[in-house]
Scaffold this motif. Sequence first.
Motif, mmCIF file in Angstrom:
data_model
loop_
_atom_site.group_PDB
_atom_site.id
_atom_site.type_symbol
_atom_site.label_atom_id
_atom_site.label_comp_id
_atom_site.label_asym_id
_atom_site.label_seq_id
_atom_site.Cartn_x
_atom_site.Cartn_y
_atom_site.Cartn_z
ATOM 1 N N TYR A 135 60.909 -35.237 -16.476
ATOM 2 C CA TYR A 135 61.816 -35.285 -17.628
ATOM 3 C C TYR A 135 61.059 -35.604 -18.900
ATOM 4 O O TYR A 135 60.085 -36.345 -18.890
ATOM 5 C CB TYR A 135 62.915 -36.331 -17.409
ATOM 6 C CG TYR A 135 63.909 -35.905 -16.369
ATOM 7 C CD1 TYR A 135 64.938 -35.028 -16.681
ATOM 8 C CD2 TYR A 135 63.802 -36.356 -15.067
ATOM 9 C CE1 TYR A 135 65.844 -34.617 -15.720
ATOM 10 C CE2 TYR A 135 64.705 -35.953 -14.093
ATOM 11 C CZ TYR A 135 65.721 -35.083 -14.431
ATOM 12 O OH TYR A 135 66.603 -34.677 -13.478
ATOM 13 N N GLN A 136 61.541 -35.035 -19.996
ATOM 14 C CA GLN A 136 61.004 -35.360 -21.313
ATOM 15 C C GLN A 136 61.726 -36.607 -21.810
ATOM 16 O O GLN A 136 62.945 -36.643 -21.840
ATOM 17 C CB GLN A 136 61.271 -34.202 -22.290
ATOM 18 C CG GLN A 136 60.560 -32.923 -21.932
ATOM 19 C CD GLN A 136 59.077 -32.975 -22.256
ATOM 20 O OE1 GLN A 136 58.641 -33.776 -23.060
ATOM 21 N NE2 GLN A 136 58.300 -32.129 -21.617
ATOM 22 N N PHE A 137 60.990 -37.630 -22.174
ATOM 23 C CA PHE A 137 61.573 -38.847 -22.717
ATOM 24 C C PHE A 137 61.320 -38.887 -24.213
ATOM 25 O O PHE A 137 60.243 -38.496 -24.674
ATOM 26 C CB PHE A 137 60.967 -40.082 -22.041
ATOM 27 C CG PHE A 137 61.397 -40.244 -20.613
ATOM 28 C CD1 PHE A 137 62.601 -40.849 -20.306
ATOM 29 C CD2 PHE A 137 60.601 -39.780 -19.573
ATOM 30 C CE1 PHE A 137 63.012 -40.994 -18.987
ATOM 31 C CE2 PHE A 137 60.999 -39.921 -18.252
ATOM 32 C CZ PHE A 137 62.211 -40.533 -17.965
ATOM 33 N N PRO A 138 62.307 -39.379 -24.991
ATOM 34 C CA PRO A 138 62.114 -39.414 -26.436
ATOM 35 C C PRO A 138 60.997 -40.359 -26.863
ATOM 36 O O PRO A 138 60.384 -40.166 -27.900
ATOM 37 C CB PRO A 138 63.472 -39.876 -26.988
ATOM 38 C CG PRO A 138 64.220 -40.442 -25.832
ATOM 39 C CD PRO A 138 63.631 -39.857 -24.593
ATOM 40 N N ASP A 139 60.718 -41.372 -26.038
ATOM 41 C CA ASP A 139 59.605 -42.272 -26.365
ATOM 42 C C ASP A 139 59.076 -42.917 -25.084
ATOM 43 O O ASP A 139 59.785 -42.988 -24.074
ATOM 44 C CB ASP A 139 60.039 -43.342 -27.381
ATOM 45 C CG ASP A 139 61.131 -44.249 -26.853
ATOM 46 O OD1 ASP A 139 60.834 -45.070 -25.958
ATOM 47 O OD2 ASP A 139 62.278 -44.131 -27.324
ATOM 48 N N PRO A 140 57.832 -43.376 -25.114
ATOM 49 C CA PRO A 140 57.224 -43.975 -23.924
ATOM 50 C C PRO A 140 57.959 -45.212 -23.433
ATOM 51 O O PRO A 140 57.943 -45.515 -22.238
ATOM 52 C CB PRO A 140 55.801 -44.330 -24.383
ATOM 53 C CG PRO A 140 55.531 -43.447 -25.548
ATOM 54 C CD PRO A 140 56.862 -43.227 -26.210
ATOM 55 N N ALA A 141 58.623 -45.944 -24.331
ATOM 56 C CA ALA A 141 59.336 -47.156 -23.913
ATOM 57 C C ALA A 141 60.463 -46.808 -22.947
ATOM 58 O O ALA A 141 60.676 -47.510 -21.953
ATOM 59 C CB ALA A 141 59.883 -47.899 -25.131
ATOM 60 N N GLN A 142 61.185 -45.724 -23.220
ATOM 61 C CA GLN A 142 62.260 -45.334 -22.311
ATOM 62 C C GLN A 142 61.673 -44.880 -20.975
ATOM 63 O O GLN A 142 62.193 -45.231 -19.914
ATOM 64 C CB GLN A 142 63.122 -44.220 -22.899
ATOM 65 C CG GLN A 142 64.292 -43.890 -21.976
ATOM 66 C CD GLN A 142 65.116 -42.720 -22.443
ATOM 67 O OE1 GLN A 142 64.593 -41.807 -23.081
ATOM 68 N NE2 GLN A 142 66.404 -42.726 -22.110
ATOM 69 N N ARG A 143 60.591 -44.126 -21.024
ATOM 70 C CA ARG A 143 59.938 -43.689 -19.780
ATOM 71 C C ARG A 143 59.532 -44.894 -18.943
ATOM 72 O O ARG A 143 59.773 -44.943 -17.741
ATOM 73 C CB ARG A 143 58.714 -42.826 -20.101
ATOM 74 C CG ARG A 143 58.030 -42.291 -18.842
ATOM 75 C CD ARG A 143 56.672 -41.713 -19.134
ATOM 76 N NE ARG A 143 55.773 -42.763 -19.559
ATOM 77 C CZ ARG A 143 54.687 -42.571 -20.304
ATOM 78 N NH1 ARG A 143 54.372 -41.384 -20.720
ATOM 79 N NH2 ARG A 143 53.926 -43.585 -20.645
ATOM 80 N N PHE B 280 49.721 -42.554 -12.933
ATOM 81 C CA PHE B 280 50.147 -41.293 -12.326
ATOM 82 C C PHE B 280 51.236 -40.630 -13.178
ATOM 83 O O PHE B 280 51.202 -39.422 -13.398
ATOM 84 C CB PHE B 280 50.653 -41.537 -10.901
ATOM 85 C CG PHE B 280 51.121 -40.285 -10.209
ATOM 86 C CD1 PHE B 280 50.208 -39.380 -9.691
ATOM 87 C CD2 PHE B 280 52.472 -39.998 -10.093
ATOM 88 C CE1 PHE B 280 50.626 -38.215 -9.067
ATOM 89 C CE2 PHE B 280 52.912 -38.838 -9.471
ATOM 90 C CZ PHE B 280 51.982 -37.953 -8.955
ATOM 91 N N VAL B 281 52.195 -41.405 -13.662
ATOM 92 C CA VAL B 281 53.267 -40.852 -14.502
ATOM 93 C C VAL B 281 52.673 -40.243 -15.770
ATOM 94 O O VAL B 281 53.042 -39.135 -16.170
ATOM 95 C CB VAL B 281 54.324 -41.930 -14.850
ATOM 96 C CG1 VAL B 281 55.231 -41.475 -15.980
ATOM 97 C CG2 VAL B 281 55.153 -42.256 -13.622
ATOM 98 N N ALA B 282 51.748 -40.954 -16.400
ATOM 99 C CA ALA B 282 51.118 -40.423 -17.614
ATOM 100 C C ALA B 282 50.353 -39.139 -17.292
ATOM 101 O O ALA B 282 50.401 -38.167 -18.052
ATOM 102 C CB ALA B 282 50.180 -41.465 -18.215
ATOM 103 N N TYR B 283 49.686 -39.112 -16.153
ATOM 104 C CA TYR B 283 48.948 -37.921 -15.718
ATOM 105 C C TYR B 283 49.900 -36.743 -15.507
ATOM 106 O O TYR B 283 49.683 -35.653 -16.027
ATOM 107 C CB TYR B 283 48.183 -38.253 -14.438
ATOM 108 C CG TYR B 283 47.906 -37.076 -13.551
ATOM 109 C CD1 TYR B 283 46.869 -36.200 -13.840
ATOM 110 C CD2 TYR B 283 48.697 -36.834 -12.428
ATOM 111 C CE1 TYR B 283 46.631 -35.107 -13.028
ATOM 112 C CE2 TYR B 283 48.458 -35.749 -11.623
ATOM 113 C CZ TYR B 283 47.427 -34.893 -11.921
ATOM 114 O OH TYR B 283 47.201 -33.802 -11.129
ATOM 115 N N VAL B 284 50.991 -36.967 -14.768
ATOM 116 C CA VAL B 284 51.933 -35.882 -14.472
ATOM 117 C C VAL B 284 52.575 -35.359 -15.747
ATOM 118 O O VAL B 284 52.712 -34.156 -15.938
ATOM 119 C CB VAL B 284 53.017 -36.350 -13.474
ATOM 120 C CG1 VAL B 284 54.136 -35.334 -13.355
ATOM 121 C CG2 VAL B 284 52.405 -36.603 -12.108
ATOM 122 N N ALA B 285 52.946 -36.267 -16.633
ATOM 123 C CA ALA B 285 53.628 -35.861 -17.863
ATOM 124 C C ALA B 285 52.756 -34.947 -18.706
ATOM 125 O O ALA B 285 53.250 -34.024 -19.350
ATOM 126 C CB ALA B 285 54.032 -37.095 -18.662
#
Length: 197
Positions: free
Chosen positions: A171-179, A107-112
């Motif tokens: 929010y925009q995250f600098p990389d997927p690991a932080q997200r 869902f997070v990947a979809y929303v982003a």
Amino acid sequence: MTRLMADADVSGEVFARRPKRADARRNYDALIAAAREVFGEHGAGASLEEIARRAGVGIGTLYRNFPQRRDLFEAVYVEEVRALSASAADLADEPPWDALVGWLHRFVAYVATKRALAEELVHDSEVFRSCRTEIYATGEPLLRRAQAAGEARPDAGFDDVIRLISGLAAYQFPDPAQRDRVLAIALDGLRPPANMS
């Protein structure tokens, strides 16, 4: 007719616009894939000519399938919601908490990636409501299953979870690991506190 059935009919109408002939269907699917990619890169104002070029078709083919830009937005949005909803079946054999977390990651990947499309669709439009209904119908049973297993806090409603996760995905995250790290922190809050067990 119930609201749920009416909403399902709306997304079904968008889905039913797919051509039946194999060659036309390939063009349609190529346009959807290209639009998903181009909208993700350049937002809702992306060039329709670029979408047609990436799909390997002429602009006339794009307009035959999607006479207005909004038709293309709706088709991409419905396709993405259908894929998200179908992903719940992939998680059916997972333990309750793992299934819920796996779906929420999707869902997070979809929303982003769909923010640009969602902004273009009027939030009280029938298509948007239909897709929202489908998301709830897919995700809510996963939450209830995790709650029944004692792995998710019983006082959390699915709307609470969606708002929490959507806020994070905004929010925009600098990389997927932080997200993923921030999502894990948020999901810790969905676990039942010791005094609730």
